[in-house]
Design a protein around this motif. Structure first.
Motif, PDB file in Angstrom:
ATOM      1  N   PHE A  83     -44.233  86.552  32.703  1.00 28.28           N
ATOM      2  CA  PHE A  83     -44.077  87.784  33.470  1.00 28.28           C
ATOM      3  C   PHE A  83     -42.851  87.679  34.369  1.00 28.28           C
TER       4      PHE A  83
ATOM      5  N   THR B 107     -39.902  92.901  38.647  1.00 25.18           N
ATOM      6  CA  THR B 107     -38.747  93.782  38.625  1.00 25.18           C
ATOM      7  C   THR B 107     -39.141  95.182  39.072  1.00 25.18           C
TER       8      THR B 107
ATOM      9  N   MET C 228     -42.561  95.726  40.424  1.00 25.06           N
ATOM     10  CA  MET C 228     -43.731  95.566  39.550  1.00 25.06           C
ATOM     11  C   MET C 228     -43.687  94.199  38.861  1.00 25.06           C
TER      12      MET C 228
ATOM     13  N   VAL D  40     -44.139  92.645  35.327  1.00 24.89           N
ATOM     14  CA  VAL D  40     -44.134  93.145  33.945  1.00 24.89           C
ATOM     15  C   VAL D  40     -44.143  91.978  32.962  1.00 24.89           C
TER      16      VAL D  40
ATOM     17  N   HIS E  27     -41.052  98.939  23.892  1.00 22.15           N
ATOM     18  CA  HIS E  27     -42.096  99.284  24.855  1.00 22.15           C
ATOM     19  C   HIS E  27     -42.981  98.073  25.106  1.00 22.15           C
ATOM     20  N   ILE E  28     -43.603  98.062  26.273  1.00 19.86           N
ATOM     21  CA  ILE E  28     -44.547  96.998  26.607  1.00 19.86           C
ATOM     22  C   ILE E  28     -45.858  97.284  25.886  1.00 19.86           C
TER      23      ILE E  28
ATOM     24  N   ASP F  50     -49.935  96.843  24.915  1.00 23.99           N
ATOM     25  CA  ASP F  50     -51.148  96.663  25.697  1.00 23.99           C
ATOM     26  C   ASP F  50     -51.673  95.252  25.435  1.00 23.99           C
TER      27      ASP F  50
END
Length: 165
Positions: free
Chosen positions: A94, A97, A100, A102, A115-116, A118
């Motif tokens: 992680f 940034t 947050m 991320v 995209h991140i 799930d």
């Protein structure tokens, strides 16, 4: 116990390493399953450092290259990822940034955008399209490919006219 794999572990740093990472490294060195060759490269910039690490790695007989940045704290079981024998594999890391936390793993959707995914409820291996290099394990044959050598290195920073890619 016979050691099953030889792993070149490079801890990228600029003269300081988090104490939590030192604890992990000590534990990794004491495990009995893998043979570890440890280095602490400090070259700048980071892409140059990573390319020099690859060159040093290729001079060894190690089967895997593992790079860990000095601000990453991998789990004590991180070396077990080599047992999956994937060309490139990473633990879930992680970054902080824009206020947050991320995950550093992305999937590429049909529209070409990253995209991140799930990650919640997802245990074990997960196929993704992009990972951060803060904690990564690369199989030797990936780094021996001639294409990489002919294109000026394994790691590059590329920027557009605004400084971003």
């Amino acid at each position: 116990m016979k050691k099953t794999k030889r792993i070149y572990l490079a801890v990228l740093n600029q003269g300081e390493i988090r104490t939590e990472l030192v604890r992990v490294i000590n534990n990794l060195l004491m495990q009995e399953k893998y043979e570890i060759m440890l280095s602490y490269p400090t070259n700048k910039p980071i892409t140059f450092n990573r390319n020099e690490i690859v060159k040093d790695f290729l001079k060894t007989d190690c089967e895997y290259l593992m790079m860990v940045d000095d601000d990453i704290i991998p789990p004590l079981s991180i070396l077990n990822l080599a047992d999956f024998q994937k060309p490139i594999i990473s633990g879930l890391c992680f970054a902080f940034t824009k206020g947050m936390i991320v995950p550093l793993g992305l999937i590429r959707r049909a529209d070409g955008e990253y995209h991140i995914p799930d990650f919640k409820g997802n245990e074990g291996l997960m196929k993704i399209d992009s990972v951060g290099t803060g904690c990564i394990i690369i199989r030797r044959d990936v780094l021996e490919k001639q294409w990489w050598i002919e294109n000026g290195g394994w790691f590059k920073n590329e920027y557009d006219k605004t400084g971003y890619k």
